[in-house]
Design a protein around this motif. Sequence first.
Motif, PDB file in Angstrom:
ATOM      1  N   VAL A  10       0.804  -1.112  -0.058  1.00 52.98           N
ATOM      2  CA  VAL A  10      -0.076   0.097  -0.102  1.00 52.98           C
ATOM      3  C   VAL A  10       0.951   1.282   0.177  1.00 52.98           C
ATOM      4  CG1 VAL A  10      -1.616   1.270   1.404  1.00 52.98           C
ATOM      5  CG2 VAL A  10      -1.845  -1.195   1.094  1.00 52.98           C
ATOM      6  N   ARG A  11       0.573   2.231  -0.744  1.00 53.17           N
ATOM      7  CA  ARG A  11       1.052   3.522  -0.903  1.00 53.17           C
ATOM      8  C   ARG A  11       0.450   4.300  -0.064  1.00 53.17           C
ATOM      9  NH1 ARG A  11       3.443   8.143  -0.546  1.00 53.17           N
ATOM     10  NH2 ARG A  11       3.652   9.467  -2.358  1.00 53.17           N
ATOM     11  N   TYR A  12       1.130   5.009   1.158  1.00 49.46           N
ATOM     12  CA  TYR A  12       0.501   5.828   1.933  1.00 49.46           C
ATOM     13  C   TYR A  12       1.076   7.430   1.795  1.00 49.46           C
ATOM     14  CZ  TYR A  12      -1.167   2.292   5.311  1.00 49.46           C
ATOM     15  OH  TYR A  12      -1.877   0.958   5.782  1.00 49.46           O
ATOM     16  N   LYS A  13       0.156   8.395   2.140  1.00 49.11           N
ATOM     17  CA  LYS A  13       0.549   9.589   2.205  1.00 49.11           C
ATOM     18  C   LYS A  13       0.206   9.944   3.405  1.00 49.11           C
ATOM     19  CE  LYS A  13       0.259  13.571  -0.598  1.00 49.11           C
ATOM     20  NZ  LYS A  13       1.735  14.073  -1.133  1.00 49.11           N
ATOM     21  N   ALA A  14       1.012  10.197   4.231  1.00 49.80           N
ATOM     22  CA  ALA A  14       0.775  10.842   5.848  1.00 49.80           C
ATOM     23  C   ALA A  14       0.382   9.513   6.301  1.00 49.80           C
ATOM     24  CB  ALA A  14       0.314  11.851   6.143  1.00 49.80           C
ATOM     25  N   VAL A  15      -1.025   9.571   7.072  1.00 51.22           N
ATOM     26  CA  VAL A  15      -1.456   8.412   7.531  1.00 51.22           C
ATOM     27  C   VAL A  15      -2.509   7.677   6.643  1.00 51.22           C
ATOM     28  CG1 VAL A  15      -1.235   9.118   9.932  1.00 51.22           C
ATOM     29  CG2 VAL A  15      -3.260   9.675   8.730  1.00 51.22           C
ATOM     30  N   PHE A  16      -2.795   8.233   5.423  1.00 58.83           N
ATOM     31  CA  PHE A  16      -3.582   7.995   4.583  1.00 58.83           C
ATOM     32  C   PHE A  16      -3.487   7.108   3.526  1.00 58.83           C
ATOM     33  CE2 PHE A  16      -4.649  12.198   5.949  1.00 58.83           C
ATOM     34  CZ  PHE A  16      -5.998  12.316   6.625  1.00 58.83           C
ATOM     35  N   LYS A  17      -4.298   6.014   3.155  1.00 57.89           N
ATOM     36  CA  LYS A  17      -4.059   4.885   2.017  1.00 57.89           C
ATOM     37  C   LYS A  17      -4.315   5.528   0.875  1.00 57.89           C
ATOM     38  CE  LYS A  17      -5.050   0.762   5.066  1.00 57.89           C
ATOM     39  NZ  LYS A  17      -5.684  -0.300   5.375  1.00 57.89           N
ATOM     40  N   VAL A  18      -3.358   5.540  -0.151  1.00 57.83           N
ATOM     41  CA  VAL A  18      -3.730   6.255  -1.387  1.00 57.83           C
ATOM     42  C   VAL A  18      -3.987   5.004  -2.306  1.00 57.83           C
ATOM     43  CG1 VAL A  18      -2.854   7.832  -3.182  1.00 57.83           C
ATOM     44  CG2 VAL A  18      -2.040   8.105  -0.926  1.00 57.83           C
ATOM     45  N   TYR A  19      -3.277   3.995  -2.580  1.00 61.15           N
ATOM     46  CA  TYR A  19      -3.429   3.091  -3.443  1.00 61.15           C
ATOM     47  C   TYR A  19      -2.790   1.742  -3.249  1.00 61.15           C
ATOM     48  CZ  TYR A  19       0.947   4.695  -5.684  1.00 61.15           C
ATOM     49  OH  TYR A  19       2.277   4.966  -5.963  1.00 61.15           O
ATOM     50  N   THR A  20      -3.212   0.648  -3.622  1.00 63.67           N
ATOM     51  CA  THR A  20      -2.410  -0.857  -3.616  1.00 63.67           C
ATOM     52  C   THR A  20      -1.905  -0.825  -4.723  1.00 63.67           C
ATOM     53  OG1 THR A  20      -4.081  -1.706  -2.001  1.00 63.67           O
ATOM     54  CG2 THR A  20      -2.787  -3.234  -3.490  1.00 63.67           C
ATOM     55  N   ALA A  21      -0.575  -1.297  -4.911  1.00 62.43           N
ATOM     56  CA  ALA A  21       0.296  -1.600  -6.167  1.00 62.43           C
ATOM     57  C   ALA A  21       0.860  -3.072  -6.137  1.00 62.43           C
ATOM     58  CB  ALA A  21       1.532  -0.610  -6.123  1.00 62.43           C
ATOM     59  N   GLY A  22       0.912  -3.739  -7.283  1.00 62.45           N
ATOM     60  CA  GLY A  22       1.500  -4.999  -7.404  1.00 62.45           C
ATOM     61  C   GLY A  22       2.427  -4.962  -8.368  1.00 62.45           C
ATOM     62  N   LEU A  23       3.594  -5.810  -8.394  1.00 61.34           N
ATOM     63  CA  LEU A  23       4.638  -6.006  -9.422  1.00 61.34           C
ATOM     64  C   LEU A  23       4.586  -7.411  -9.739  1.00 61.34           C
ATOM     65  CD1 LEU A  23       6.957  -4.964 -10.998  1.00 61.34           C
ATOM     66  CD2 LEU A  23       8.660  -5.489  -8.878  1.00 61.34           C
ATOM     67  N   TYR A  24       4.545  -7.556 -11.147  1.00 61.33           N
ATOM     68  CA  TYR A  24       4.410  -8.798 -11.750  1.00 61.33           C
ATOM     69  C   TYR A  24       5.636  -8.901 -12.365  1.00 61.33           C
ATOM     70  CZ  TYR A  24      -0.315  -9.522 -10.273  1.00 61.33           C
ATOM     71  OH  TYR A  24      -1.399  -9.954  -9.659  1.00 61.33           O
ATOM     72  N   LEU A  25       6.350 -10.063 -12.356  1.00 62.95           N
ATOM     73  CA  LEU A  25       7.556 -10.323 -13.388  1.00 62.95           C
ATOM     74  C   LEU A  25       7.484 -11.906 -13.585  1.00 62.95           C
ATOM     75  CD1 LEU A  25      10.153  -8.594 -10.870  1.00 62.95           C
ATOM     76  CD2 LEU A  25       9.177  -7.663 -12.995  1.00 62.95           C
ATOM     77  N   GLY A  26       8.463 -12.068 -14.586  1.00 58.39           N
ATOM     78  CA  GLY A  26       8.724 -13.502 -15.014  1.00 58.39           C
ATOM     79  C   GLY A  26       9.083 -14.442 -13.835  1.00 58.39           C
ATOM     80  N   LYS A  27       9.994 -13.978 -12.829  1.00 53.28           N
ATOM     81  CA  LYS A  27      10.499 -14.775 -11.746  1.00 53.28           C
ATOM     82  C   LYS A  27      10.777 -14.002 -10.640  1.00 53.28           C
ATOM     83  CE  LYS A  27      15.323 -14.454 -12.863  1.00 53.28           C
ATOM     84  NZ  LYS A  27      16.662 -15.450 -13.059  1.00 53.28           N
ATOM     85  N   LYS A  28      10.614 -14.444  -9.502  1.00 54.68           N
ATOM     86  CA  LYS A  28      10.661 -13.565  -8.331  1.00 54.68           C
ATOM     87  C   LYS A  28      12.130 -12.900  -8.289  1.00 54.68           C
ATOM     88  CE  LYS A  28       6.811 -14.609  -5.701  1.00 54.68           C
ATOM     89  NZ  LYS A  28       5.928 -14.474  -4.497  1.00 54.68           N
ATOM     90  N   VAL A  29      12.177 -11.619  -7.823  1.00 53.18           N
ATOM     91  CA  VAL A  29      13.362 -11.150  -7.589  1.00 53.18           C
ATOM     92  C   VAL A  29      13.572 -10.350  -6.300  1.00 53.18           C
ATOM     93  CG1 VAL A  29      13.920 -10.742  -9.960  1.00 53.18           C
ATOM     94  CG2 VAL A  29      12.798  -8.868  -8.629  1.00 53.18           C
ATOM     95  N   GLY A  30      14.567 -10.129  -5.629  1.00 52.07           N
ATOM     96  CA  GLY A  30      14.281  -9.193  -4.410  1.00 52.07           C
ATOM     97  C   GLY A  30      15.257  -8.063  -4.484  1.00 52.07           C
ATOM     98  N   THR A  31      15.717  -7.602  -5.558  1.00 57.78           N
ATOM     99  CA  THR A  31      16.330  -6.326  -5.686  1.00 57.78           C
ATOM    100  C   THR A  31      15.966  -5.260  -6.728  1.00 57.78           C
ATOM    101  OG1 THR A  31      18.432  -6.701  -7.114  1.00 57.78           O
ATOM    102  CG2 THR A  31      18.656  -7.414  -4.659  1.00 57.78           C
ATOM    103  N   THR A  32      16.234  -4.079  -6.761  1.00 56.56           N
ATOM    104  CA  THR A  32      15.787  -3.168  -7.843  1.00 56.56           C
ATOM    105  C   THR A  32      16.458  -3.580  -9.113  1.00 56.56           C
ATOM    106  OG1 THR A  32      15.485  -1.472  -6.165  1.00 56.56           O
ATOM    107  CG2 THR A  32      15.817  -0.689  -8.568  1.00 56.56           C
TER     108      THR A  32
END
Length: 200
Positions: free
Chosen positions: A55-77
């Motif tokens: 969840v993307r928060y701005k101060a204490v407010f929830k703004v949006y939910t985001a998900g990242l889909y890739l061909g295989k799982k990774v742990g770094t940028t």
Amino acid sequence: MFQTAIRRALPQVLLALASIGAVGASAATIDVAGVKLDDGIELRGSKLQLNGAGVRYKAVFKVYTAGLYLGKKVGTTEEALASAGPKRITVTMLRDIDANELGKLFTRGVEDNMPRNEFSAVVPGLLRMSQVFTEQKQLKAGDTFTVDWVPDTGTVVTVKGVVQGEPIKEHAFFNALLRIWIGPNPADWKLKDALLGKSA
């Protein structure tokens, strides 16, 4: 008599087995702030898995939910940026927001996460994205948009199920967008960790 009982019971047995099969075949989902995200999706013939979501928060407010889909799982940028094949970022609003303002925030997020000398190369794509959000005027809670990278096609932006204009060809543009969330100065550090699978 026994055979008659079996014949009568057979439709119910088959129905139960079919239901079990249907449940087994359906993709698993996870719930993030009330938004259901599939654990795996198919994009242009490629199977992608949910690398992480948060969840993307701005101060204490929830703004949006985001998900990242890739061909295989990774742990770094670095791994996410270098990941081969199609990729998807999905965003579902958790509150009403001025779409034009969101577009400006994305532009600022790109600028904050890439070297100054590389920024000019992605300006045309950012202008296109800005136009998309300006035309939307407002995104309401529950509205979803996706940003897909499709090799040999480009970046495809879809808002509320409708593809917005022509694909943006440069791969650098998609990676610039991805850095908004997982770059060195992300929009939300907890969301960055969640997208990289480091937290629930």
